[in-house]
Design an enzyme around this catalytic site. Structure first.
Site, mmCIF file in Angstrom:
data_model
loop_
_atom_site.group_PDB
_atom_site.id
_atom_site.type_symbol
_atom_site.label_atom_id
_atom_site.label_comp_id
_atom_site.label_asym_id
_atom_site.label_seq_id
_atom_site.Cartn_x
_atom_site.Cartn_y
_atom_site.Cartn_z
ATOM 1 N N LEU A 3 -80.121 115.289 -50.530
ATOM 2 C CA LEU A 3 -78.883 115.402 -51.273
ATOM 3 C C LEU A 3 -79.725 116.799 -52.553
ATOM 4 O O LEU A 3 -79.766 117.573 -52.522
ATOM 5 C CB LEU A 3 -78.153 114.841 -51.793
ATOM 6 C CG LEU A 3 -77.060 113.229 -51.008
ATOM 7 C CD1 LEU A 3 -76.128 112.666 -51.961
ATOM 8 C CD2 LEU A 3 -76.307 114.304 -51.028
ATOM 9 N N GLY A 4 -80.795 115.977 -52.839
ATOM 10 C CA GLY A 4 -81.383 116.937 -53.996
ATOM 11 C C GLY A 4 -82.122 116.156 -54.849
ATOM 12 O O GLY A 4 -82.559 115.084 -55.065
ATOM 13 N N GLY A 22 -83.278 116.295 -58.668
ATOM 14 C CA GLY A 22 -84.072 116.572 -60.098
ATOM 15 C C GLY A 22 -85.222 116.074 -60.769
ATOM 16 O O GLY A 22 -86.162 115.900 -60.191
ATOM 17 N N GLY A 23 -85.309 116.633 -62.094
ATOM 18 C CA GLY A 23 -86.118 116.056 -62.987
ATOM 19 C C GLY A 23 -86.791 115.042 -62.360
ATOM 20 O O GLY A 23 -88.510 114.681 -63.317
ATOM 21 N N GLN A 24 -86.034 114.252 -62.443
ATOM 22 C CA GLN A 24 -86.102 112.648 -62.839
ATOM 23 C C GLN A 24 -86.437 112.158 -60.922
ATOM 24 O O GLN A 24 -87.082 110.669 -61.211
ATOM 25 C CB GLN A 24 -86.206 111.847 -63.403
ATOM 26 C CG GLN A 24 -85.046 112.079 -64.842
ATOM 27 C CD GLN A 24 -83.393 111.998 -65.290
ATOM 28 O OE1 GLN A 24 -83.249 111.721 -65.543
ATOM 29 N NE2 GLN A 24 -83.501 113.409 -66.271
ATOM 30 N N THR A 54 -85.163 112.211 -56.529
ATOM 31 C CA THR A 54 -84.705 112.087 -55.618
ATOM 32 C C THR A 54 -83.426 111.717 -55.295
ATOM 33 O O THR A 54 -83.252 110.515 -55.708
ATOM 34 C CB THR A 54 -86.074 112.268 -54.136
ATOM 35 O OG1 THR A 54 -87.280 112.424 -54.983
ATOM 36 C CG2 THR A 54 -85.020 112.692 -53.016
ATOM 37 N N VAL A 55 -82.083 112.198 -54.699
ATOM 38 C CA VAL A 55 -81.078 111.459 -54.582
ATOM 39 C C VAL A 55 -80.964 111.788 -53.000
ATOM 40 O O VAL A 55 -80.869 112.522 -52.804
ATOM 41 C CB VAL A 55 -79.968 112.150 -55.093
ATOM 42 C CG1 VAL A 55 -78.807 111.626 -54.767
ATOM 43 C CG2 VAL A 55 -80.097 112.500 -56.823
ATOM 44 N N LYS A 70 -79.771 107.241 -57.120
ATOM 45 C CA LYS A 70 -81.086 107.678 -56.874
ATOM 46 C C LYS A 70 -82.611 107.071 -57.497
ATOM 47 O O LYS A 70 -82.324 105.723 -57.359
ATOM 48 C CB LYS A 70 -80.597 108.486 -58.356
ATOM 49 C CG LYS A 70 -80.749 109.658 -58.944
ATOM 50 C CD LYS A 70 -80.151 109.563 -59.923
ATOM 51 C CE LYS A 70 -81.196 110.980 -61.647
ATOM 52 N NZ LYS A 70 -79.880 111.515 -62.366
ATOM 53 N N ASP A 114 -77.376 116.100 -71.936
ATOM 54 C CA ASP A 114 -77.594 117.158 -71.012
ATOM 55 C C ASP A 114 -76.503 117.846 -70.194
ATOM 56 O O ASP A 114 -76.723 117.491 -68.385
ATOM 57 C CB ASP A 114 -78.914 115.849 -69.504
ATOM 58 C CG ASP A 114 -79.706 117.201 -69.721
ATOM 59 O OD1 ASP A 114 -80.051 117.598 -69.640
ATOM 60 O OD2 ASP A 114 -80.359 116.596 -67.920
HETATM 61 N N1 LIG Z 1 -73.049 111.047 -56.845
HETATM 62 C C1 LIG Z 1 -73.870 112.141 -56.625
HETATM 63 N N2 LIG Z 1 -72.958 112.425 -55.157
HETATM 64 C C2 LIG Z 1 -73.642 113.598 -54.559
HETATM 65 N N3 LIG Z 1 -74.334 114.333 -55.111
HETATM 66 C C3 LIG Z 1 -75.685 114.596 -55.742
HETATM 67 C C4 LIG Z 1 -74.304 113.144 -56.845
HETATM 68 N N4 LIG Z 1 -75.662 112.644 -57.532
HETATM 69 C C5 LIG Z 1 -76.710 113.931 -57.437
HETATM 70 N N5 LIG Z 1 -76.619 114.370 -56.960
HETATM 71 C C6 LIG Z 1 -77.292 115.358 -56.179
HETATM 72 O O1 LIG Z 1 -78.662 115.324 -56.243
HETATM 73 C C7 LIG Z 1 -79.496 116.786 -57.194
HETATM 74 C C8 LIG Z 1 -80.024 116.045 -58.298
HETATM 75 O O2 LIG Z 1 -79.563 115.325 -58.633
HETATM 76 P P1 LIG Z 1 -80.274 114.556 -60.591
HETATM 77 O O3 LIG Z 1 -78.643 114.215 -61.100
HETATM 78 O O4 LIG Z 1 -81.300 113.805 -59.694
HETATM 79 O O5 LIG Z 1 -81.115 116.055 -60.910
HETATM 80 P P2 LIG Z 1 -80.452 117.659 -61.588
HETATM 81 O O6 LIG Z 1 -79.343 116.559 -62.618
HETATM 82 O O7 LIG Z 1 -80.266 118.663 -60.698
HETATM 83 O O8 LIG Z 1 -81.742 117.654 -62.534
HETATM 84 P P3 LIG Z 1 -82.470 116.819 -63.993
HETATM 85 O O9 LIG Z 1 -82.942 115.733 -63.068
HETATM 86 O O10 LIG Z 1 -82.781 117.877 -64.366
HETATM 87 O O11 LIG Z 1 -80.811 116.201 -65.060
HETATM 88 C C9 LIG Z 1 -78.066 116.989 -57.900
HETATM 89 O O12 LIG Z 1 -78.126 118.321 -58.129
HETATM 90 C C10 LIG Z 1 -76.399 117.502 -56.778
HETATM 91 O O13 LIG Z 1 -76.878 117.812 -56.254
#
Ligand SMILES: Nc1ncnc2c1ncn2[C@@H]1O[C@H](COP(=O)(O)OP(=O)(O)OP(=O)(O)O)[C@@H](O)[C@H]1O
Length: 326
Positions: free
Chosen positions: A55-56, A58-60, A62-63, A77, A174
Site C-alpha cells: 500500500l505504501g 514510510g520512513g519506518q 512497508t505497509v 505494517k 508526527d
Molecule cells: N491503515 C491503513 N490503511 C490503508 N493504507 C495505509 C494504512 N496505513 C498506512 N497506509 C499506507 O501506507 C503508507 C505508509 O504508511 P506509514 O505510516 O508507514 O508511513 P508514512 O506515514 O507515509 O511515513 P512515516 O513512516 O515517515 O510516518 C501510507 O502513506 C498509506 O498510503
C-alpha cells in the site's frame, strides 16, 4: 519444523511478547483488546507479502494490504528496524493503540511477534492519505473547501481526544498529511503512532529525543526537547495551512523564503496578504469569511511559544463553530 517453531518462539520473546501479553491481560476488563496474530495467518492474508499488496512505504517500513479469513481487509505494517532498542517503542504503540476507540483514529487490531521484525495489524482505510487527496488530485477533482473543513474538524477531534479524553494523555508527535487517512466516506482517520509516548501522569512535560517531520516540527520542541501537547497543535496548524493554500509543507521547488510553508504563511499574514496565498481553486464569496477565520486560527496554532497556542480541544470547537457561519 521444530527448528522453525523454536525460532518463532524466540522471536516472540525477544519482541516483548511476554510483556505484551501481560500488559494486555491487565486491560482485559475494558474489552476490545488487540489480538496477537500468528505468522501463518498474516502470510496467508498478504499472499506471502506479495508486491501487489504493497500500500505504501514510510520512513519506518512497508505497509501491506491483507485479507483475513473472515473477509475483513487489514493494513499490515512491517517495520524496517528489527533491533532490540526498538522493542519498547513497539510495545508502547501496541498498548497505547489497543486502548483507543475513536471514529477518527485508525484502529489497531493486533500484532504479530513471531517474525524477527514485529508486525502491526490495523484496520484498512480505503481512500488513502490526505496528502494524496490534496496534492495529487487531478484538476478535475479538487477537494472542495467544505470537504477540507470537515476533514480538519475530524482530525482535530481525534487529536483532542488523544490529548484529553485518554488517560494518561497521548501526544501523537508526527501529525502530517500522510498520517491522516480517509475512509470510504472520506471521513478522516488519524494514524501512525509509532512515535507516540504516554505522558507520565505526575509530569507535565517529557524530555525525549526530538522526532518529527521537516516542515511540521514545532520549533520550540526542537530547541528545548520538551514535548507537550502543544507540539501537536503546531503540526496541526501546518496541516490547516496546507488545506487553506493547497501548498505542501515543504517544497524545494519554491523560492527560498517560501520553502517552509508555515514561515511563509506567517510572513504573508503579517503583511495582510492572505488572499494571495489561499487556494484560488476553492475560494469564493460565500466561504471567504470562513477561510479568513481558519487562517487566523492556523496562525495561532503555529505561534513560536507553545503557551500562546490554543489547545486541540479549543481548535476542534472553534473549527466546529466556524462551520456554522456562512
Ligand atoms: N491503515 C491503513 N490503511 C490503508 N493504507 C495505509 C494504512 N496505513 C498506512 N497506509 C499506507 O501506507 C503508507 C505508509 O504508511 P506509514 O505510516 O508507514 O508511513 P508514512 O506515514 O507515509 O511515513 P512515516 O513512516 O515517515 O510516518 C501510507 O502513506 C498509506 O498510503
Amino acid at each position: 519444523q521444530r527448528k522453525l517453531n523454536r525460532l518463532k518462539q524466540q522471536n516472540f520473546k525477544q519482541n516483548g511478547g511476554v510483556l505484551l501479553r501481560e500488559q494486555l491481560s491487565k486491560h482485559e476488563e475494558y474489552g476490545e483488546i488487540a489480538k496477537i496474530f500468528t505468522l501463518e495467518e498474516l502470510k496467508k492474508a498478504t499472499n506471502n507479502y506479495h508486491e501487489s499488496r504493497i500500500l505504501g512505504r514510510g520512513g519506518q517500513g512497508t505497509v501491506y494490504k491483507g485479507l483475513l479469513p473472515d473477509g475483513r481487509s487489514v493494513a499490515i505494517k512491517k517495520s524496517l528496524i528489527g533491533n532490540q532498542s526498538q522493542v519498547q517503542p513497539f510495545i508502547n504503540e501496541v498498548i497505547v493503540l489497543s486502548q483507543i476507540n475513536h471514529r477518527n483514529v485508525v484502529k489497531l487490531l493486533g500484532c504479530c511477534l513471531e517474525t524477527q521484525v514485529p508486525l502491526l495489524v490495523y484496520e484498512y482505510v480505503r481512500n488513502g492519505t490526505l496528502f494524496d487527496y490534496l496534492h495529487n488530485a487531478t484538476h478535475t477533482s479538487i477537494i472542495s473547501w467544505e470537504a477540507r473543513l470537515k476533514i480538519a474538524i475530524e482530525a482535530a477531534e481525534a487529536l483532542s481526544y488523544l490529548h484529553s479524553a485518554a488517560s494518561p494523555p497521548i501526544i501523537h508527535r508526527d501529525v502530517k498529511l500522510t498520517n491522516i487517512l480517509l475512509d470510504e466516506n472520506y471521513n478522516a482517520k488519524v494514524s501512525d503512532f509509532g512515535a507516540s509516548r504516554l505522558i507520565p501522569s505526575n509530569k507535565e512535560q517529557v524530555t525525549t529525543l526530538v522526532q518529527g517531520t521537516l516542515g511540521y516540527l514545532d520549533p520550540e520542541y526542537f530547541h528545548s526537547s520538551q514535548l507537550t501537547e502543544k507540539s501537536d497543535v503546531y503540526s496541526f496548524g501546518v496541516v490547516l495551512i496546507e488545506l487553506l493554500t493547497g501548498l505542501k509543507a515543504v517544497s524545494f521547488e519554491r523560492p527560498e523564503h517560501e520553502r517552509n510553508l508555515s514561515l511563509y504563511f506567517v510572513s504573508v499574514m503579517k503583511e495582510e496578504l492572505l488572499l494571495d496565498i489561499v487556494d484560488g481553486r476553492v475560494l469564493n464569496d460565500k466561504n471567504i469569511k470562513q477561510l479568513k477565520e481558519v487562517a487566523t486560527l492556523a496562525r495561532r496554532c503555529v505561534r513560536l511559544k507553545g503557551k500562546e497556542r490554543p489547545t486541540m480541544k479549543e481548535v476542534a470547537s472553534e473549527l466546529q463553530g466556524l462551520r456554522a457561519i456562512e
